[in-house]
Design a protein around this motif. Structure first.
Motif, PDB file in Angstrom:
ATOM      1  N   TYR A 146      -3.530  29.568 -34.955  1.00  0.00           N
ATOM      2  CA  TYR A 146      -3.258  29.204 -33.559  1.00  0.00           C
ATOM      3  C   TYR A 146      -4.183  29.972 -32.621  1.00  0.00           C
ATOM      4  O   TYR A 146      -4.538  31.123 -32.874  1.00  0.00           O
ATOM      5  CB  TYR A 146      -1.798  29.497 -33.205  1.00  0.00           C
ATOM      6  CG  TYR A 146      -0.806  28.590 -33.896  1.00  0.00           C
ATOM      7  CD1 TYR A 146      -1.003  27.217 -33.934  1.00  0.00           C
ATOM      8  CD2 TYR A 146       0.337  29.110 -34.492  1.00  0.00           C
ATOM      9  CE1 TYR A 146      -0.094  26.385 -34.561  1.00  0.00           C
ATOM     10  CE2 TYR A 146       1.250  28.286 -35.122  1.00  0.00           C
ATOM     11  CZ  TYR A 146       1.024  26.923 -35.155  1.00  0.00           C
ATOM     12  OH  TYR A 146       1.917  26.103 -35.777  1.00  0.00           O
ATOM     13  N   ARG A 147      -4.511  29.360 -31.506  1.00  0.00           N
ATOM     14  CA  ARG A 147      -5.376  29.980 -30.498  1.00  0.00           C
ATOM     15  C   ARG A 147      -4.904  29.588 -29.103  1.00  0.00           C
ATOM     16  O   ARG A 147      -4.312  28.525 -28.900  1.00  0.00           O
ATOM     17  CB  ARG A 147      -6.832  29.523 -30.648  1.00  0.00           C
ATOM     18  CG  ARG A 147      -7.501  29.894 -31.953  1.00  0.00           C
ATOM     19  CD  ARG A 147      -7.821  31.380 -32.043  1.00  0.00           C
ATOM     20  NE  ARG A 147      -8.622  31.697 -33.212  1.00  0.00           N
ATOM     21  CZ  ARG A 147      -8.117  31.885 -34.431  1.00  0.00           C
ATOM     22  NH1 ARG A 147      -6.808  31.826 -34.608  1.00  0.00           N
ATOM     23  NH2 ARG A 147      -8.915  32.153 -35.446  1.00  0.00           N
ATOM     24  N   ILE A 148      -5.138  30.507 -28.154  1.00  0.00           N
ATOM     25  CA  ILE A 148      -5.122  30.141 -26.740  1.00  0.00           C
ATOM     26  C   ILE A 148      -6.559  30.267 -26.263  1.00  0.00           C
ATOM     27  O   ILE A 148      -7.271  31.213 -26.627  1.00  0.00           O
ATOM     28  CB  ILE A 148      -4.167  31.028 -25.923  1.00  0.00           C
ATOM     29  CG1 ILE A 148      -4.480  32.509 -26.117  1.00  0.00           C
ATOM     30  CG2 ILE A 148      -2.722  30.731 -26.269  1.00  0.00           C
ATOM     31  CD1 ILE A 148      -3.646  33.426 -25.224  1.00  0.00           C
ATOM     32  N   VAL A 149      -7.007  29.323 -25.479  1.00  0.00           N
ATOM     33  CA  VAL A 149      -8.430  29.218 -25.143  1.00  0.00           C
ATOM     34  C   VAL A 149      -8.600  29.261 -23.628  1.00  0.00           C
ATOM     35  O   VAL A 149      -7.838  28.621 -22.890  1.00  0.00           O
ATOM     36  CB  VAL A 149      -9.038  27.914 -25.699  1.00  0.00           C
ATOM     37  CG1 VAL A 149     -10.551  27.882 -25.446  1.00  0.00           C
ATOM     38  CG2 VAL A 149      -8.746  27.781 -27.193  1.00  0.00           C
ATOM     39  N   ALA A 150      -9.583  30.029 -23.184  1.00  0.00           N
ATOM     40  CA  ALA A 150      -9.947  30.074 -21.772  1.00  0.00           C
ATOM     41  C   ALA A 150     -11.407  29.611 -21.635  1.00  0.00           C
ATOM     42  O   ALA A 150     -12.302  30.221 -22.234  1.00  0.00           O
ATOM     43  CB  ALA A 150      -9.774  31.477 -21.210  1.00  0.00           C
ATOM     44  N   ILE A 151     -11.621  28.542 -20.913  1.00  0.00           N
ATOM     45  CA  ILE A 151     -12.986  28.044 -20.666  1.00  0.00           C
ATOM     46  C   ILE A 151     -13.433  28.649 -19.340  1.00  0.00           C
ATOM     47  O   ILE A 151     -13.138  28.130 -18.249  1.00  0.00           O
ATOM     48  CB  ILE A 151     -13.010  26.503 -20.625  1.00  0.00           C
ATOM     49  CG1 ILE A 151     -12.440  25.929 -21.928  1.00  0.00           C
ATOM     50  CG2 ILE A 151     -14.418  25.992 -20.395  1.00  0.00           C
ATOM     51  CD1 ILE A 151     -12.342  24.406 -21.927  1.00  0.00           C
TER      52      ILE A 151
END
Length: 416
Positions: free
Chosen positions: A65-70
């Motif tokens: 699982y990941r949380i992603v910030a662009i």
């Protein structure tokens, strides 16, 4: 007349203890008793194996699982630094998924949606756009991850406007130890007490049924009934199996009491906050007393059930409703333990079948002593009632007669 009555009483006690000693020796001095004695260890081993397997599967999935910030690289560096600090506040099982920084492309909205179909990881939540008005997308398991990304964006924006991510304060942390158990620790002790008595009575009282079924199948019970009164047989079996239960409890109680000596210091310190409100010496005495009451109640019922059934199938069918009622009593007492002083707790403390569990829990979360004296007298009355009813059901079940001993002697004379 009084001397004859005293002599009959002594003879009945002697016969009862003879039956009790016979059942105790026949149960304890066998190789299978060691398996029974270590049954909790065996069950715990199987549970640990299953738990490790489930944990491996769960962690294997969570690692993907990941949380992603662009965001731009300079903003990403700030977010990474703040993310490392914020994660210190979470337990290992509660930490958000790993943060991943992605460089913005021409269409950040399409880029964010495409990340949910990535093959290398599973995105739970994705942030894009300016930090003062970020857009956060999240999947079915991502609401909390979305909240975390929102707080991370807020902290990153405040850091940028304050001139950097360096901490502005220097806290001093001092660990202290409580002089007494905490309220939460008392509630935990109350639940463990209810569960402990429930587990022990369910595990140990059921042994009475198998003993009765075995002796009914090989006609030993009829020989015993021909030699001594059926009441002595009933009480002797109940006391003998209770002796087995005491041996079991003492063995495991000794082992459990030494846990603090082999656990890490931080774990032992945490255990100190879990304890009974009445104090450990009184609590141990009350735990034993309430376990005795619960065992006698349930053991008498199981012994009566075993006397009514002639096969193991019948015993299983008759024992199931009793076990269901016992589980319901456990649920009632556990609810009472979590809500002390409420009407449901009072009901659980008065109702005979749940009273030993609920009052044992009361010893853990309330310091008053006098209610336990009244409760033990009340439970003793019901133990006497249940044993009396059980002995009569035992007589009817074993010999299908109200005066079984004389009938057996007559049958033996006719056979002779």
């Amino acid at each position: 007349m009084s001397n004859r009555r005293v002599g009959n009483t002594r003879r009945m006690i002697r016969q009862t203890m003879t039956i009790a000693r016979r059942d105790f020796i026949a149960t304890v001095f066998t190789p299978t008793f060691l398996i029974f004695l270590f049954a909790p260890l065996i069950m715990g081993a199987f549970g640990a194996i299953g738990g490790v397997g489930a944990l491996t599967v769960t962690q294997g999935g969570e690692n993907r699982y990941r949380i992603v910030a662009i965001v731009a690289p300079e903003q990403g560096a700030v977010m990474k630094d703040l993310d490392g600090r914020l994660r210190r506040m979470f337990r290992a099982s509660e930490k958000p998924p790993e943060l991943q920084i992605e460089t913005p492309q021409a269409d950040t909205g399409a880029q964010a949606r495409a990340l949910f179909d990535a093959k290398d990881y599973d995105a739970q939540s994705v942030l894009y756009g300016p930090l003062d008005k970020p857009v956060i997308l999240y999947g079915a398991r991502g609401p909390r991850a979305a909240d975390y990304l929102a707080e991370l964006a807020e902290a990153s924006l405040r850091a940028a406007r304050s001139g950097g991510v360096a901490p502005l304060s220097t806290p001093t942390r001092t660990a202290i130890s409580r002089e007494r158990t905490s309220i939460g620790g008392q509630n935990q002790a109350a639940f463990f007490t209810v569960f402990g008595i429930f587990f022990l009575t369910l595990l140990l009282a059921g042994q009475v049924v198998s003993t009765m079924a075995e002796e009914r199948s090989n006609k030993v019970i009829e020989v015993l009934a021909a030699a001594v009164p059926l009441e002595s047989v009933f009480l002797g079996k109940l006391i003998g199996m209770f002796g087995v239960a005491i041996l079991f409890v003492c063995f495991w109680g000794t082992l459990v009491s030494q846990i603090g000596a082999i656990t890490p210091a931080w774990f032992a310190q945490g255990l100190k906050e879990i304890g009974p409100a009445v104090g450990m010496p009184i609590y141990v005495a009350l735990f034993f007393a309430y376990f005795t009451m619960a065992y006698m109640l349930l053991g008498a019922v199981f012994l009566s059930v075993g006397a009514q059934a002639s096969t193991m199938r019948e015993i299983q069918m008759l024992s199931l409703p009793i076990t269901i009622v016992q589980v319901l009593m456990f649920g009632l007492a556990a609810t009472a333990a979590s809500q002390p002083g409420t009407p449901i707790a009072t009901f659980a403390e008065i109702f005979p079948l749940s009273s030993p569990f609920a009052m044992a829990a009361r010893a853990a979360n309330q310091p008053e002593i006098w209610p336990h004296i009244a409760a033990l007298l009340w439970q003793t009355l019901w133990v006497a009632i249940v044993i009396t009813i059980g002995a009569r059901a035992f007589r009817r079940g074993v010999l299908q007669s109200g005066s079984g001993k004389m009938n057996l002697k007559a049958m033996f004379r006719r056979g002779g």
